[in-house]
Design a protein around this motif. Structure first.
Motif, PDB file in Angstrom:
ATOM      1  N   ALA A 167      18.629   6.751  -8.599  1.00  4.30           N
ATOM      2  CA  ALA A 167      17.280   6.773  -9.164  1.00  4.30           C
ATOM      3  C   ALA A 167      16.383   5.780  -8.455  1.00  4.30           C
ATOM      4  O   ALA A 167      15.190   6.024  -8.259  1.00  4.30           O
ATOM      5  CB  ALA A 167      17.334   6.473 -10.655  1.00  4.30           C
ATOM      6  N   GLU A 168      16.924   4.628  -8.067  1.00  8.21           N
ATOM      7  CA  GLU A 168      16.196   3.648  -7.283  1.00  8.21           C
ATOM      8  C   GLU A 168      17.197   2.858  -6.455  1.00  8.21           C
ATOM      9  O   GLU A 168      18.401   2.869  -6.740  1.00  8.21           O
ATOM     10  CB  GLU A 168      15.355   2.715  -8.173  1.00  8.21           C
ATOM     11  CG  GLU A 168      16.159   1.859  -9.124  1.00  8.21           C
ATOM     12  CD  GLU A 168      15.287   0.916  -9.939  1.00  8.21           C
ATOM     13  OE1 GLU A 168      14.067   1.131 -10.009  1.00  8.21           O
ATOM     14  OE2 GLU A 168      15.843  -0.041 -10.502  1.00  8.21           O
ATOM     15  N   VAL A 169      16.685   2.197  -5.434  1.00  8.47           N
ATOM     16  CA  VAL A 169      17.550   1.484  -4.499  1.00  8.47           C
ATOM     17  C   VAL A 169      17.110   0.024  -4.436  1.00  8.47           C
ATOM     18  O   VAL A 169      15.915  -0.262  -4.315  1.00  8.47           O
ATOM     19  CB  VAL A 169      17.475   2.112  -3.090  1.00  8.47           C
ATOM     20  CG1 VAL A 169      18.328   1.326  -2.108  1.00  8.47           C
ATOM     21  CG2 VAL A 169      17.911   3.571  -3.134  1.00  8.47           C
ATOM     22  N   ASP A 170      18.068  -0.873  -4.533  1.00 17.06           N
ATOM     23  CA  ASP A 170      17.757  -2.289  -4.366  1.00 17.06           C
ATOM     24  C   ASP A 170      17.698  -2.609  -2.878  1.00 17.06           C
ATOM     25  O   ASP A 170      18.548  -2.144  -2.095  1.00 17.06           O
ATOM     26  CB  ASP A 170      18.818  -3.152  -5.055  1.00 17.06           C
ATOM     27  CG  ASP A 170      18.342  -4.583  -5.248  1.00 17.06           C
ATOM     28  OD1 ASP A 170      18.078  -4.971  -6.397  1.00 17.06           O
ATOM     29  OD2 ASP A 170      18.206  -5.305  -4.239  1.00 17.06           O
ATOM     30  N   LEU A 171      16.715  -3.395  -2.482  1.00 16.94           N
ATOM     31  CA  LEU A 171      16.534  -3.701  -1.067  1.00 16.94           C
ATOM     32  C   LEU A 171      17.774  -4.360  -0.471  1.00 16.94           C
ATOM     33  O   LEU A 171      18.103  -4.144   0.703  1.00 16.94           O
ATOM     34  CB  LEU A 171      15.308  -4.601  -0.884  1.00 16.94           C
ATOM     35  CG  LEU A 171      14.777  -4.795   0.530  1.00 16.94           C
ATOM     36  CD1 LEU A 171      14.459  -3.468   1.191  1.00 16.94           C
ATOM     37  CD2 LEU A 171      13.525  -5.682   0.505  1.00 16.94           C
ATOM     38  N   THR A 172      18.506  -5.127  -1.274  1.00 21.22           N
ATOM     39  CA  THR A 172      19.703  -5.799  -0.763  1.00 21.22           C
ATOM     40  C   THR A 172      20.776  -4.797  -0.332  1.00 21.22           C
ATOM     41  O   THR A 172      21.596  -5.112   0.529  1.00 21.22           O
ATOM     42  CB  THR A 172      20.292  -6.728  -1.835  1.00 21.22           C
ATOM     43  OG1 THR A 172      20.605  -5.956  -3.013  1.00 21.22           O
ATOM     44  CG2 THR A 172      19.313  -7.822  -2.207  1.00 21.22           C
ATOM     45  N   GLU A 173      20.770  -3.599  -0.912  1.00 14.12           N
ATOM     46  CA  GLU A 173      21.759  -2.589  -0.561  1.00 14.12           C
ATOM     47  C   GLU A 173      21.519  -1.993   0.824  1.00 14.12           C
ATOM     48  O   GLU A 173      22.354  -1.237   1.332  1.00 14.12           O
ATOM     49  CB  GLU A 173      21.762  -1.470  -1.604  1.00 14.12           C
ATOM     50  CG  GLU A 173      22.124  -1.944  -3.006  1.00 14.12           C
ATOM     51  CD  GLU A 173      22.027  -0.818  -4.026  1.00 14.12           C
ATOM     52  OE1 GLU A 173      23.084  -0.282  -4.404  1.00 14.12           O
ATOM     53  OE2 GLU A 173      20.893  -0.485  -4.424  1.00 14.12           O
ATOM     54  N   LEU A 174      20.380  -2.308   1.421  1.00 12.50           N
ATOM     55  CA  LEU A 174      20.018  -1.755   2.721  1.00 12.50           C
ATOM     56  C   LEU A 174      20.056  -2.816   3.819  1.00 12.50           C
ATOM     57  O   LEU A 174      19.490  -2.626   4.894  1.00 12.50           O
ATOM     58  CB  LEU A 174      18.608  -1.139   2.642  1.00 12.50           C
ATOM     59  CG  LEU A 174      18.441  -0.024   1.603  1.00 12.50           C
ATOM     60  CD1 LEU A 174      16.970   0.311   1.408  1.00 12.50           C
ATOM     61  CD2 LEU A 174      19.215   1.209   2.019  1.00 12.50           C
ATOM     62  N   ALA A 175      20.739  -3.913   3.552  1.00 11.69           N
ATOM     63  CA  ALA A 175      20.733  -5.048   4.485  1.00 11.69           C
ATOM     64  C   ALA A 175      21.319  -4.692   5.843  1.00 11.69           C
ATOM     65  O   ALA A 175      20.937  -5.281   6.863  1.00 11.69           O
ATOM     66  CB  ALA A 175      21.498  -6.223   3.870  1.00 11.69           C
ATOM     67  N   ASP A 176      22.233  -3.747   5.891  1.00 11.93           N
ATOM     68  CA  ASP A 176      22.898  -3.412   7.160  1.00 11.93           C
ATOM     69  C   ASP A 176      22.264  -2.227   7.870  1.00 11.93           C
ATOM     70  O   ASP A 176      22.797  -1.759   8.891  1.00 11.93           O
ATOM     71  CB  ASP A 176      24.381  -3.122   6.899  1.00 11.93           C
ATOM     72  CG  ASP A 176      25.129  -4.348   6.398  1.00 11.93           C
ATOM     73  OD1 ASP A 176      26.059  -4.167   5.584  1.00 11.93           O
ATOM     74  OD2 ASP A 176      24.776  -5.469   6.810  1.00 11.93           O
ATOM     75  N   GLU A 177      21.152  -1.742   7.361  1.00 13.01           N
ATOM     76  CA  GLU A 177      20.525  -0.544   7.942  1.00 13.01           C
ATOM     77  C   GLU A 177      19.591  -0.894   9.099  1.00 13.01           C
ATOM     78  O   GLU A 177      19.085  -2.034   9.201  1.00 13.01           O
ATOM     79  CB  GLU A 177      19.723   0.190   6.869  1.00 13.01           C
ATOM     80  CG  GLU A 177      20.541   0.671   5.691  1.00 13.01           C
ATOM     81  CD  GLU A 177      21.349   1.909   6.006  1.00 13.01           C
ATOM     82  OE1 GLU A 177      22.158   2.315   5.155  1.00 13.01           O
ATOM     83  OE2 GLU A 177      21.174   2.495   7.109  1.00 13.01           O
ATOM     84  N   GLU A 178      19.350   0.094   9.949  1.00 13.26           N
ATOM     85  CA  GLU A 178      18.237   0.031  10.886  1.00 13.26           C
ATOM     86  C   GLU A 178      17.064   0.744  10.239  1.00 13.26           C
ATOM     87  O   GLU A 178      17.241   1.624   9.392  1.00 13.26           O
ATOM     88  CB  GLU A 178      18.614   0.683  12.219  1.00 13.26           C
ATOM     89  CG  GLU A 178      19.727  -0.071  12.939  1.00 13.26           C
ATOM     90  CD  GLU A 178      20.033   0.506  14.315  1.00 13.26           C
ATOM     91  OE1 GLU A 178      19.463   1.558  14.643  1.00 13.26           O
ATOM     92  OE2 GLU A 178      20.834  -0.104  15.037  1.00 13.26           O
ATOM     93  N   TRP A 179      15.831   0.396  10.641  1.00 13.91           N
ATOM     94  CA  TRP A 179      14.641   0.830   9.924  1.00 13.91           C
ATOM     95  C   TRP A 179      13.678   1.578  10.837  1.00 13.91           C
ATOM     96  O   TRP A 179      13.714   1.426  12.063  1.00 13.91           O
ATOM     97  CB  TRP A 179      13.916  -0.382   9.319  1.00 13.91           C
ATOM     98  CG  TRP A 179      14.739  -1.087   8.291  1.00 13.91           C
ATOM     99  CD1 TRP A 179      15.696  -2.034   8.513  1.00 13.91           C
ATOM    100  CD2 TRP A 179      14.693  -0.879   6.887  1.00 13.91           C
ATOM    101  NE1 TRP A 179      16.245  -2.437   7.331  1.00 13.91           N
ATOM    102  CE2 TRP A 179      15.651  -1.742   6.307  1.00 13.91           C
ATOM    103  CE3 TRP A 179      13.936  -0.054   6.057  1.00 13.91           C
ATOM    104  CZ2 TRP A 179      15.871  -1.797   4.942  1.00 13.91           C
ATOM    105  CZ3 TRP A 179      14.148  -0.111   4.687  1.00 13.91           C
ATOM    106  CH2 TRP A 179      15.113  -0.965   4.146  1.00 13.91           C
TER     107      TRP A 179
END
Length: 315
Positions: free
Chosen positions: A186-198
Protein backbone atom coordinates in the motif's frame (compact mmCIF):
# COMPACT_ATOMS: atom_id res chain seq x y z
CA UNK A 1 -29.60 3.81 -18.08
CA UNK A 2 -26.58 6.09 -18.37
CA UNK A 3 -24.96 7.35 -15.19
CA UNK A 4 -25.56 11.05 -14.54
CA UNK A 5 -24.22 13.54 -12.02
CA UNK A 6 -27.50 13.47 -10.11
CA UNK A 7 -26.97 9.75 -9.56
CA UNK A 8 -23.56 10.41 -7.99
CA UNK A 9 -25.16 13.04 -5.76
CA UNK A 10 -27.76 10.49 -4.69
CA UNK A 11 -25.07 7.95 -3.80
CA UNK A 12 -23.16 10.57 -1.83
CA UNK A 13 -26.33 11.60 0.01
CA UNK A 14 -27.04 8.00 1.05
CA UNK A 15 -23.47 7.49 2.23
CA UNK A 16 -23.46 10.78 4.17
CA UNK A 17 -26.83 10.09 5.78
CA UNK A 18 -26.00 6.49 6.67
CA UNK A 19 -29.50 5.25 5.94
CA UNK A 20 -32.06 5.37 3.16
CA UNK A 21 -34.64 6.93 5.45
CA UNK A 22 -32.46 9.89 6.42
CA UNK A 23 -31.20 10.28 2.84
CA UNK A 24 -34.75 10.34 1.49
CA UNK A 25 -35.65 13.09 3.97
CA UNK A 26 -32.58 15.12 2.99
CA UNK A 27 -33.36 14.72 -0.71
CA UNK A 28 -37.07 15.42 -0.33
CA UNK A 29 -38.06 12.01 -1.67
CA UNK A 30 -40.21 9.18 -0.43
CA UNK A 31 -38.10 6.25 0.73
CA UNK A 32 -39.60 3.79 -1.81
CA UNK A 33 -38.75 6.21 -4.62
CA UNK A 34 -35.18 6.54 -3.36
CA UNK A 35 -34.83 2.75 -3.04
CA UNK A 36 -36.04 2.30 -6.61
CA UNK A 37 -33.62 4.94 -7.85
CA UNK A 38 -30.73 3.28 -6.02
CA UNK A 39 -31.57 -0.05 -7.63
CA UNK A 40 -31.46 1.56 -11.08
CA UNK A 41 -28.08 3.13 -10.28
CA UNK A 42 -26.73 -0.19 -9.04
CA UNK A 43 -27.90 -1.93 -12.21
CA UNK A 44 -26.15 0.73 -14.30
CA UNK A 45 -22.91 0.25 -12.36
CA UNK A 46 -23.07 -3.53 -12.31
CA UNK A 47 -23.40 -4.31 -8.62
CA UNK A 48 -24.60 -3.35 -5.15
CA UNK A 49 -23.27 -0.09 -3.73
CA UNK A 50 -24.53 -0.54 -0.17
CA UNK A 51 -25.20 -3.35 2.26
CA UNK A 52 -28.34 -2.77 4.31
CA UNK A 53 -28.32 -3.63 8.01
CA UNK A 54 -30.20 -2.99 11.24
CA UNK A 55 -28.30 0.23 11.85
CA UNK A 56 -28.40 1.67 8.33
CA UNK A 57 -26.33 1.15 5.20
CA UNK A 58 -22.64 0.45 4.63
CA UNK A 59 -20.81 0.92 1.34
CA UNK A 60 -19.59 -2.15 -0.52
CA UNK A 61 -16.20 -2.25 -2.23
CA UNK A 62 -17.87 -1.04 -5.42
CA UNK A 63 -19.65 1.64 -3.43
CA UNK A 64 -16.34 2.87 -1.97
CA UNK A 65 -14.88 3.11 -5.48
CA UNK A 66 -17.84 5.18 -6.69
CA UNK A 67 -17.65 7.42 -3.61
CA UNK A 68 -13.90 7.98 -4.09
CA UNK A 69 -14.44 9.11 -7.68
CA UNK A 70 -17.45 11.26 -6.75
CA UNK A 71 -15.35 13.18 -4.19
CA UNK A 72 -13.28 14.42 -7.11
CA UNK A 73 -15.90 14.66 -9.86
CA UNK A 74 -18.70 16.53 -8.06
CA UNK A 75 -16.64 19.49 -6.75
CA UNK A 76 -14.89 19.75 -10.13
CA UNK A 77 -18.22 19.91 -11.99
CA UNK A 78 -19.56 22.55 -9.62
CA UNK A 79 -16.45 24.65 -10.18
CA UNK A 80 -16.74 24.07 -13.92
CA UNK A 81 -20.31 25.39 -13.96
CA UNK A 82 -19.31 28.49 -12.03
CA UNK A 83 -16.22 29.12 -14.13
CA UNK A 84 -18.01 28.47 -17.42
CA UNK A 85 -20.58 31.13 -16.55
CA UNK A 86 -17.80 33.57 -15.62
CA UNK A 87 -15.85 32.75 -18.77
CA UNK A 88 -18.93 33.16 -20.95
CA UNK A 89 -19.53 36.66 -19.56
CA UNK A 90 -15.93 37.73 -20.18
CA UNK A 91 -15.22 39.55 -23.47
CA UNK A 92 -13.57 37.26 -26.03
CA UNK A 93 -10.68 39.55 -26.93
CA UNK A 94 -7.90 36.96 -26.91
CA UNK A 95 -7.36 35.31 -30.28
CA UNK A 96 -4.50 33.13 -29.12
CA UNK A 97 -3.22 31.40 -26.01
CA UNK A 98 0.45 30.54 -25.76
CA UNK A 99 0.84 27.93 -23.03
CA UNK A 100 4.12 26.63 -21.65
CA UNK A 101 4.77 23.82 -19.24
CA UNK A 102 7.02 21.09 -18.02
CA UNK A 103 6.41 17.62 -19.40
CA UNK A 104 3.50 15.75 -17.81
CA UNK A 105 -0.20 14.92 -18.01
CA UNK A 106 -1.35 18.23 -16.49
CA UNK A 107 -0.34 20.29 -19.54
CA UNK A 108 -2.33 18.10 -21.92
CA UNK A 109 -5.36 18.11 -19.63
CA UNK A 110 -5.27 21.91 -19.38
CA UNK A 111 -5.06 22.30 -23.17
CA UNK A 112 -8.05 20.00 -23.56
CA UNK A 113 -10.12 22.02 -21.11
CA UNK A 114 -9.14 25.37 -22.67
CA UNK A 115 -10.01 24.09 -26.14
CA UNK A 116 -13.45 23.21 -24.81
CA UNK A 117 -14.23 26.59 -23.24
CA UNK A 118 -12.42 28.76 -25.82
CA UNK A 119 -12.86 26.91 -29.13
CA UNK A 120 -12.05 30.01 -31.20
CA UNK A 121 -8.67 30.64 -29.56
CA UNK A 122 -5.56 29.55 -31.42
CA UNK A 123 -3.36 27.69 -28.94
CA UNK A 124 0.35 27.03 -29.18
CA UNK A 125 2.53 25.23 -26.66
CA UNK A 126 6.11 25.19 -25.47
CA UNK A 127 7.52 22.46 -23.23
CA UNK A 128 10.73 22.63 -21.25
CA UNK A 129 12.37 20.81 -18.36
CA UNK A 130 13.47 24.23 -17.05
CA UNK A 131 11.09 26.25 -14.90
CA UNK A 132 13.50 29.19 -15.20
CA UNK A 133 13.28 29.05 -18.99
CA UNK A 134 9.47 29.12 -18.81
CA UNK A 135 9.60 32.07 -16.40
CA UNK A 136 11.93 33.89 -18.78
CA UNK A 137 9.52 33.41 -21.68
CA UNK A 138 6.67 34.77 -19.57
CA UNK A 139 8.73 37.81 -18.62
CA UNK A 140 9.68 38.40 -22.27
CA UNK A 141 6.07 38.14 -23.44
CA UNK A 142 6.65 34.97 -25.48
CA UNK A 143 4.18 32.98 -23.36
CA UNK A 144 0.79 33.95 -21.95
CA UNK A 145 0.68 31.29 -19.23
CA UNK A 146 3.07 28.64 -17.94
CA UNK A 147 2.65 25.55 -15.80
CA UNK A 148 5.69 25.04 -13.63
CA UNK A 149 6.41 23.43 -10.30
CA UNK A 150 8.49 23.61 -7.17
CA UNK A 151 9.63 21.09 -4.62
CA UNK A 152 7.66 21.40 -1.39
CA UNK A 153 7.37 25.04 -0.31
CA UNK A 154 10.27 26.35 -2.43
CA UNK A 155 9.82 29.75 -4.08
CA UNK A 156 8.50 29.89 -7.66
CA UNK A 157 10.83 30.83 -10.53
CA UNK A 158 11.86 34.50 -10.26
CA UNK A 159 10.87 37.18 -12.75
CA UNK A 160 9.84 40.81 -12.50
CA UNK A 161 6.09 41.26 -12.76
CA UNK A 162 5.35 37.52 -12.77
CA UNK A 163 2.34 36.18 -10.87
CA UNK A 164 2.34 32.60 -9.63
CA UNK A 165 -0.67 30.82 -8.14
CA UNK A 166 -0.90 27.32 -6.73
CA UNK A 167 -2.83 24.77 -8.79
CA UNK A 168 -2.38 21.77 -6.50
CA UNK A 169 0.14 19.98 -4.30
CA UNK A 170 0.92 16.32 -5.00
CA UNK A 171 2.87 13.79 -2.98
CA UNK A 172 5.87 12.35 -4.78
CA UNK A 173 5.42 8.62 -5.46
CA UNK A 174 7.90 5.96 -6.49
CA UNK A 175 7.59 3.79 -9.59
CA UNK A 176 8.70 0.16 -9.42
CA UNK A 177 8.44 -2.68 -11.89
CA UNK A 178 5.38 -4.87 -11.41
CA UNK A 179 7.71 -7.73 -10.44
CA UNK A 180 9.39 -5.73 -7.68
CA UNK A 181 8.97 -7.17 -4.15
CA UNK A 182 7.33 -3.91 -3.01
CA UNK A 183 4.99 -3.54 -6.01
CA UNK A 184 1.91 -4.72 -4.12
CA UNK A 185 2.48 -2.74 -0.94
CA UNK A 186 0.00 0.00 0.00
CA UNK A 187 2.95 2.31 0.69
CA UNK A 188 6.71 2.04 0.75
CA UNK A 189 9.10 3.32 3.38
CA UNK A 190 12.07 5.16 1.89
CA UNK A 191 14.46 3.08 4.01
CA UNK A 192 13.31 -0.05 2.15
CA UNK A 193 14.78 1.39 -1.05
CA UNK A 194 18.26 2.10 0.30
CA UNK A 195 19.94 -0.39 -2.04
CA UNK A 196 18.14 0.71 -5.21
CA UNK A 197 19.35 2.74 -8.15
CA UNK A 198 17.11 5.69 -9.03
CA UNK A 199 15.74 7.54 -12.05
CA UNK A 200 14.00 10.89 -12.45
CA UNK A 201 13.37 13.56 -15.08
CA UNK A 202 15.62 16.67 -15.33
CA UNK A 203 14.89 20.02 -13.73
CA UNK A 204 16.66 23.13 -12.52
CA UNK A 205 14.92 23.41 -9.14
CA UNK A 206 15.87 22.00 -5.76
CA UNK A 207 14.14 18.62 -6.12
CA UNK A 208 17.41 16.67 -6.37
CA UNK A 209 18.73 18.29 -3.20
CA UNK A 210 15.45 17.67 -1.37
CA UNK A 211 15.52 14.02 -2.40
CA UNK A 212 19.10 13.63 -1.19
CA UNK A 213 18.17 15.20 2.16
CA UNK A 214 15.18 12.85 2.51
CA UNK A 215 17.45 9.86 1.83
CA UNK A 216 19.96 11.12 4.41
CA UNK A 217 17.20 11.34 7.00
CA UNK A 218 16.30 7.75 6.12
CA UNK A 219 19.91 6.75 6.75
CA UNK A 220 21.36 6.22 3.29
CA UNK A 221 22.87 7.90 0.24
CA UNK A 222 21.39 7.06 -3.19
CA UNK A 223 23.70 4.70 -5.08
CA UNK A 224 23.03 6.21 -8.50
CA UNK A 225 20.58 8.62 -10.12
CA UNK A 226 19.70 8.38 -13.82
CA UNK A 227 18.42 11.79 -14.90
CA UNK A 228 16.68 11.23 -18.22
CA UNK A 229 13.57 11.76 -20.32
CA UNK A 230 10.23 10.19 -19.39
CA UNK A 231 10.36 7.37 -21.95
CA UNK A 232 13.82 6.26 -20.81
CA UNK A 233 12.80 6.56 -17.17
CA UNK A 234 9.80 4.29 -17.79
CA UNK A 235 12.02 1.75 -19.56
CA UNK A 236 14.56 1.69 -16.71
CA UNK A 237 11.77 1.03 -14.21
CA UNK A 238 10.03 -1.60 -16.36
CA UNK A 239 13.20 -3.68 -16.73
CA UNK A 240 14.02 -3.36 -13.03
CA UNK A 241 17.14 -1.26 -13.53
CA UNK A 242 15.94 1.59 -11.32
CA UNK A 243 13.20 2.89 -9.05
CA UNK A 244 11.60 6.03 -10.49
CA UNK A 245 10.46 9.20 -8.78
CA UNK A 246 7.19 10.64 -10.09
CA UNK A 247 4.32 12.93 -9.23
CA UNK A 248 1.28 11.10 -7.89
CA UNK A 249 -0.63 11.98 -11.08
CA UNK A 250 1.68 9.86 -13.24
CA UNK A 251 -0.63 7.94 -15.59
CA UNK A 252 -1.15 4.20 -15.26
CA UNK A 253 1.58 2.49 -17.31
CA UNK A 254 1.99 -1.18 -18.26
CA UNK A 255 4.47 -3.20 -16.15
CA UNK A 256 4.81 -0.39 -13.61
CA UNK A 257 3.31 0.14 -10.15
CA UNK A 258 3.30 3.61 -8.57
CA UNK A 259 3.34 3.62 -4.78
CA UNK A 260 3.24 6.38 -2.15
CA UNK A 261 6.15 6.92 0.21
CA UNK A 262 5.32 6.50 3.89
CA UNK A 263 5.13 9.85 5.66
CA UNK A 264 5.17 11.76 2.35
CA UNK A 265 8.79 12.98 2.61
CA UNK A 266 8.59 14.76 -0.77
CA UNK A 267 5.87 16.88 -2.37
CA UNK A 268 5.49 18.72 -5.67
CA UNK A 269 3.61 22.01 -5.96
CA UNK A 270 2.03 22.76 -9.35
CA UNK A 271 1.98 26.47 -10.22
CA UNK A 272 0.40 28.56 -12.96
CA UNK A 273 2.27 31.72 -13.90
CA UNK A 274 1.58 34.80 -16.02
CA UNK A 275 2.77 38.38 -16.34
CA UNK A 276 0.61 40.83 -14.43
CA UNK A 277 1.04 43.58 -17.01
CA UNK A 278 -0.13 41.54 -20.00
CA UNK A 279 -2.99 39.40 -18.64
CA UNK A 280 -6.42 40.53 -17.55
CA UNK A 281 -7.40 39.47 -14.07
CA UNK A 282 -10.55 37.66 -15.20
CA UNK A 283 -8.68 35.77 -17.93
CA UNK A 284 -5.98 34.68 -15.47
CA UNK A 285 -8.64 33.58 -12.97
CA UNK A 286 -10.41 31.56 -15.67
CA UNK A 287 -7.23 29.78 -16.81
CA UNK A 288 -6.25 29.10 -13.18
CA UNK A 289 -9.65 27.54 -12.53
CA UNK A 290 -9.32 25.38 -15.63
CA UNK A 291 -5.85 24.27 -14.51
CA UNK A 292 -7.21 23.20 -11.12
CA UNK A 293 -10.01 21.23 -12.75
CA UNK A 294 -7.51 19.70 -15.18
CA UNK A 295 -5.46 18.51 -12.21
CA UNK A 296 -8.57 17.03 -10.58
CA UNK A 297 -9.37 15.08 -13.74
CA UNK A 298 -5.79 13.79 -14.05
CA UNK A 299 -5.78 12.78 -10.37
CA UNK A 300 -9.09 10.94 -10.80
CA UNK A 301 -7.52 8.78 -13.53
CA UNK A 302 -4.76 7.53 -11.23
CA UNK A 303 -5.91 4.56 -9.14
CA UNK A 304 -2.92 4.77 -6.79
CA UNK A 305 -3.50 8.48 -6.21
CA UNK A 306 -7.25 8.15 -5.53
CA UNK A 307 -6.49 5.30 -3.08
CA UNK A 308 -3.93 7.50 -1.33
CA UNK A 309 -6.37 10.43 -1.14
CA UNK A 310 -9.06 8.19 0.29
CA UNK A 311 -6.70 6.69 2.89
CA UNK A 312 -5.49 10.16 3.91
CA UNK A 313 -9.01 11.68 3.78
CA UNK A 314 -7.97 14.26 1.19
CA UNK A 315 -11.12 15.96 -0.21
Amino acid sequence: MELELRHLKTVRAIADAGSLTRAATALGLAQPALSAQLKRIERALGGALFVRGRHGVRATALGELVLERSRIVLPAVTELQQEAARFARAPRTAERLRIGGTHGPLLGALLDRLAGVAPDARMTTCTSWSERELAGQLAEGRLDFALAGTCGTASPPPGEGLMWREVAVDPVFVMVSEGHPLAHRAEVDLTELADEEWACVPGDGCFGDCFTVSCARAGFTPRRMYETDTASLVHLVQVGRAVGLCRATFPTTPQIATRPLAGTPLTWRHLLGWHAATQRQDTAAAVLSQARMAHASVAANSDSYTEWMSANRVP
